[in-house]
Design an enzyme around this catalytic site. Structure first.
Site, PDB file in Angstrom:
ATOM      1  N   ASP A 192     -55.678 -33.141  47.439  1.00 49.47           N
ATOM      2  CA  ASP A 192     -54.689 -34.210  47.581  1.00 49.47           C
ATOM      3  C   ASP A 192     -54.824 -34.882  48.951  1.00 49.47           C
ATOM      4  O   ASP A 192     -55.213 -34.233  49.920  1.00 49.47           O
ATOM      5  CB  ASP A 192     -53.281 -33.621  47.401  1.00 49.47           C
ATOM      6  CG  ASP A 192     -52.240 -34.694  47.132  1.00 49.47           C
ATOM      7  OD1 ASP A 192     -52.619 -35.837  46.812  1.00 49.47           O
ATOM      8  OD2 ASP A 192     -51.041 -34.387  47.259  1.00 49.47           O
ATOM      9  N   GLY A 193     -54.490 -36.163  48.992  1.00 49.86           N
ATOM     10  CA  GLY A 193     -54.426 -36.874  50.271  1.00 49.86           C
ATOM     11  C   GLY A 193     -55.463 -37.963  50.456  1.00 49.86           C
ATOM     12  O   GLY A 193     -55.545 -38.557  51.546  1.00 49.86           O
ATOM     13  N   ASN A 194     -56.216 -38.285  49.417  1.00 48.59           N
ATOM     14  CA  ASN A 194     -57.231 -39.351  49.557  1.00 48.59           C
ATOM     15  C   ASN A 194     -56.595 -40.702  49.906  1.00 48.59           C
ATOM     16  O   ASN A 194     -57.093 -41.432  50.764  1.00 48.59           O
ATOM     17  CB  ASN A 194     -58.011 -39.539  48.249  1.00 48.59           C
ATOM     18  CG  ASN A 194     -58.838 -38.327  47.875  1.00 48.59           C
ATOM     19  OD1 ASN A 194     -59.039 -37.447  48.699  1.00 48.59           O
ATOM     20  ND2 ASN A 194     -59.302 -38.286  46.644  1.00 48.59           N
ATOM     21  N   HIS A 215     -60.974 -42.019  47.984  1.00 43.96           N
ATOM     22  CA  HIS A 215     -61.585 -41.239  46.893  1.00 43.96           C
ATOM     23  C   HIS A 215     -63.084 -41.061  47.149  1.00 43.96           C
ATOM     24  O   HIS A 215     -63.652 -39.998  46.895  1.00 43.96           O
ATOM     25  CB  HIS A 215     -61.353 -41.932  45.553  1.00 43.96           C
ATOM     26  CG  HIS A 215     -59.902 -42.005  45.158  1.00 43.96           C
ATOM     27  ND1 HIS A 215     -59.044 -40.938  45.281  1.00 43.96           N
ATOM     28  CD2 HIS A 215     -59.150 -43.024  44.651  1.00 43.96           C
ATOM     29  CE1 HIS A 215     -57.837 -41.290  44.860  1.00 43.96           C
ATOM     30  NE2 HIS A 215     -57.875 -42.553  44.480  1.00 43.96           N
ATOM     31  N   THR A 261     -53.731 -35.168  33.626  1.00 42.41           N
ATOM     32  CA  THR A 261     -53.202 -35.919  32.478  1.00 42.41           C
ATOM     33  C   THR A 261     -52.192 -36.966  32.949  1.00 42.41           C
ATOM     34  O   THR A 261     -51.927 -37.929  32.232  1.00 42.41           O
ATOM     35  CB  THR A 261     -52.532 -34.955  31.465  1.00 42.41           C
ATOM     36  OG1 THR A 261     -51.704 -34.031  32.178  1.00 42.41           O
ATOM     37  CG2 THR A 261     -53.571 -34.166  30.673  1.00 42.41           C
ATOM     38  N   ARG A 265     -51.649 -44.243  37.031  1.00 40.58           N
ATOM     39  CA  ARG A 265     -52.024 -45.061  38.203  1.00 40.58           C
ATOM     40  C   ARG A 265     -52.495 -46.434  37.740  1.00 40.58           C
ATOM     41  O   ARG A 265     -52.848 -46.603  36.572  1.00 40.58           O
ATOM     42  CB  ARG A 265     -53.132 -44.360  38.985  1.00 40.58           C
ATOM     43  CG  ARG A 265     -52.644 -43.056  39.558  1.00 40.58           C
ATOM     44  CD  ARG A 265     -53.632 -42.427  40.485  1.00 40.58           C
ATOM     45  NE  ARG A 265     -53.004 -41.233  41.050  1.00 40.58           N
ATOM     46  CZ  ARG A 265     -53.322 -40.684  42.198  1.00 40.58           C
ATOM     47  NH1 ARG A 265     -54.287 -41.180  42.928  1.00 40.58           N
ATOM     48  NH2 ARG A 265     -52.685 -39.623  42.639  1.00 40.58           N
ATOM     49  N   LEU A 298     -72.898 -20.191  41.589  1.00 40.63           N
ATOM     50  CA  LEU A 298     -71.479 -20.592  41.536  1.00 40.63           C
ATOM     51  C   LEU A 298     -71.267 -21.373  40.254  1.00 40.63           C
ATOM     52  O   LEU A 298     -72.161 -22.122  39.829  1.00 40.63           O
ATOM     53  CB  LEU A 298     -71.154 -21.516  42.729  1.00 40.63           C
ATOM     54  CG  LEU A 298     -69.818 -22.283  42.678  1.00 40.63           C
ATOM     55  CD1 LEU A 298     -68.659 -21.344  43.054  1.00 40.63           C
ATOM     56  CD2 LEU A 298     -69.810 -23.477  43.647  1.00 40.63           C
ATOM     57  N   LEU A 349     -47.367 -27.442  42.432  1.00 36.32           N
ATOM     58  CA  LEU A 349     -48.557 -27.096  41.643  1.00 36.32           C
ATOM     59  C   LEU A 349     -49.000 -28.214  40.715  1.00 36.32           C
ATOM     60  O   LEU A 349     -50.135 -28.190  40.212  1.00 36.32           O
ATOM     61  CB  LEU A 349     -48.317 -25.812  40.841  1.00 36.32           C
ATOM     62  CG  LEU A 349     -48.104 -24.556  41.691  1.00 36.32           C
ATOM     63  CD1 LEU A 349     -47.800 -23.348  40.817  1.00 36.32           C
ATOM     64  CD2 LEU A 349     -49.323 -24.274  42.565  1.00 36.32           C
TER      65      LEU A 349
HETATM   66  C1  FPP Z   1     -55.589 -37.104  45.192  1.00 40.29           C
HETATM   67  O1  FPP Z   1     -55.498 -38.083  46.154  1.00 40.29           O
HETATM   68  C2  FPP Z   1     -56.866 -37.052  44.562  1.00 40.29           C
HETATM   69  C3  FPP Z   1     -57.143 -37.275  43.236  1.00 40.29           C
HETATM   70  C4  FPP Z   1     -56.552 -38.312  42.391  1.00 40.29           C
HETATM   71  C5  FPP Z   1     -58.111 -36.396  42.588  1.00 40.29           C
HETATM   72  C6  FPP Z   1     -59.351 -36.067  43.372  1.00 40.29           C
HETATM   73  C7  FPP Z   1     -60.356 -37.121  43.342  1.00 40.29           C
HETATM   74  C8  FPP Z   1     -61.385 -37.175  44.198  1.00 40.29           C
HETATM   75  C9  FPP Z   1     -61.628 -36.158  45.244  1.00 40.29           C
HETATM   76  C10 FPP Z   1     -62.304 -38.333  44.075  1.00 40.29           C
HETATM   77  C11 FPP Z   1     -63.675 -37.971  43.700  1.00 40.29           C
HETATM   78  C12 FPP Z   1     -63.769 -37.187  42.460  1.00 40.29           C
HETATM   79  C13 FPP Z   1     -64.928 -36.835  41.874  1.00 40.29           C
HETATM   80  C14 FPP Z   1     -64.920 -35.793  40.819  1.00 40.29           C
HETATM   81  C15 FPP Z   1     -66.225 -37.431  42.239  1.00 40.29           C
HETATM   82  P1  FPP Z   1     -54.292 -39.095  46.055  1.00 40.29           P
HETATM   83  O2  FPP Z   1     -54.822 -40.389  45.601  1.00 40.29           O
HETATM   84  O3  FPP Z   1     -53.202 -38.515  45.191  1.00 40.29           O
HETATM   85  O4  FPP Z   1     -53.840 -39.125  47.546  1.00 40.29           O
HETATM   86  P2  FPP Z   1     -52.379 -39.515  48.104  1.00 40.29           P
HETATM   87  O5  FPP Z   1     -51.444 -38.416  47.655  1.00 40.29           O
HETATM   88  O6  FPP Z   1     -52.601 -39.519  49.576  1.00 40.29           O
HETATM   89  O7  FPP Z   1     -52.050 -40.862  47.536  1.00 40.29           O
END
Ligand code: FPP
Length: 230
Positions: free
Chosen positions: A13-15, A30, A59, A64, A124, A185
Site C-alpha cells: 500500500d502507498g503507491n 504504481h 476485488t 477506482r 520461491l 487487512l
Molecule cells: C496500493 O497503492 C497498491 C495497489 C493498488 C496494488 C499494488 C500494485 C502495484 C505494486 C503496481 C504494480 C503491480 C504489478 C503486479 C506489476 P494505492 O494506490 O492504494 O496507494 P494509496 O493508498 O497511497 O493511494
C-alpha cells in the site's frame, strides 16, 4: 528456536501517496511499486522463503477510475512479459490466486504461459493475488463444495474449505506485512492468515527496500507464536 518463515504475505500500500508526495500522478507510484515487487521478490528467492503472496489487485480495486484500472492491467501485463527472465534466472515459480476469468484474453494468456514456463522452479513461489478478495475466494470454495457434492464424501467442513481455496496445497501465512501505515487487512487472506504474525510498516510501498523487509523478519523471528496454546 527461531520461528520458521515459509509463507510471507504483503499488502503493498502507498503507491498513490508516494506519487502525490513527489508531485507526480498516481500511476507513477504504481510504476515505481512494480520495481519494488522485483526487488523484494528476488530477495525472497535468495533468502530461503518458500512462498511470497502479494496483493496486486483486489476485488474492490475495480471501484477506482477506469483510467487507473486500465493502467494497472497494462502494467501487470508488461511486468510479466519484461520480467520473465527474472523468474527464470532466479528459479522463481509464478502463480496467481483470485478469479482471473474476468481479465482480457491476452493478459490471461500471459499469466497462464508464465505459470506453465515457471512451474518447475523451486527457489520461491511468488503468488500474485489478482482480482482477489478473501470473501470471494471462500464463497467460490463453498460453491465448488456444493456443486461437486464434496460434503457427502467427506463431511469435514474446515478441511473441505481448505482444499477448495485458491491457496490449496500452500501452507498458511506466517508473517503478513502491510506497508503504507494503514492498519487493516482489506479482505486479504483472512482464512490463511488466521495465525499470522502481523506487521504494519509506515513506509510507502515504492520506498520499501529489502533491508526494511530483513529488519521486519528479524523481529518476526523473535516473536512468541502460540497458535492458541500456551
Ligand atoms: C496500493 O497503492 C497498491 C495497489 C493498488 C496494488 C499494488 C500494485 C502495484 C505494486 C503496481 C504494480 C503491480 C504489478 C503486479 C506489476 P494505492 O494506490 O492504494 O496507494 P494509496 O493508498 O497511497 O493511494
Amino acid at each position: 528456536m527461531v520461528n520458521a518463515l515459509k509463507h510471507l504475505a504483503i499488502i503493498m500500500d502507498g503507491n498513490g501517496r508516494w506519487a502525490k508526495q513527489k508531485g507526480k500522478i498516481r500511476t507513477q507510484g504504481h510504476k515505481k511499486g512494480a520495481k519494488t515487487i522485483k526487488e523484494i521478490t528476488t530477495w525472497c528467492a535468495k533468502n530461503n522463503i518458500a512462498y511470497l503472496t502479494l496483493y496486486a489487485f483486489s476485488t474492490e480495486n475495480w471501484n477506482r477510475p477506469k483510467s487507473e484500472v486500465d493502467f494497472l492491467m497494462k502494467l501487470l501485463e508488461k511486468y510479466l512479459i519484461d520480467e520473465k527472465k527474472t523468474y527464470l534466472q532466479n528459479n522463481i515459480r509464478f502463480k496467481t490466486i483470485g478469479n482471473i476469468e474476468i481479465f482480457n484474453q491476452p493478459l490471461r494468456r500471459t499469466i497462464e504461459s508464465l505459470e506453465t514456463e515457471t512451474a518447475s522452479n523451486t527457489a520461491l513461489t511468488q503468488i500474485l493475488a489478482l482480482n482477489y478478495g478473501s470473501k470471494d475466494e471462500i464463497a467460490r470454495a463453498c460453491e465448488k463444495i456444493i456443486t461437486t457434492n464434496a460434503y457427502a464424501k467427506n463431511p469435514d467442513m474446515p478441511q473441505l474449505i481448505e482444499a477448495h481455496l485458491d491457496t490449496k496445497g500452500i501452507p498458511d501465512v506466517d508473517l503478513l506485512i502491510r506497508t503504507g501505515g494503514e492498519m487493516r487487512l482489506s479482505n486479504f487472506l483472512l482464512w490463511q492468515a488466521s495465525y499470522a504474525e502481523l506487521f504494519f510498516s509506515p513506509i510507502l510501498w515504492p520506498d520499501f527496500r529489502a533491508d526494511d523487509l530483513a529488519n521486519i523478519i528479524e523481529d518476526f523471528k523473535s516473536r512468541k507464536r502460540r497458535f492458541g496454546g500456551l
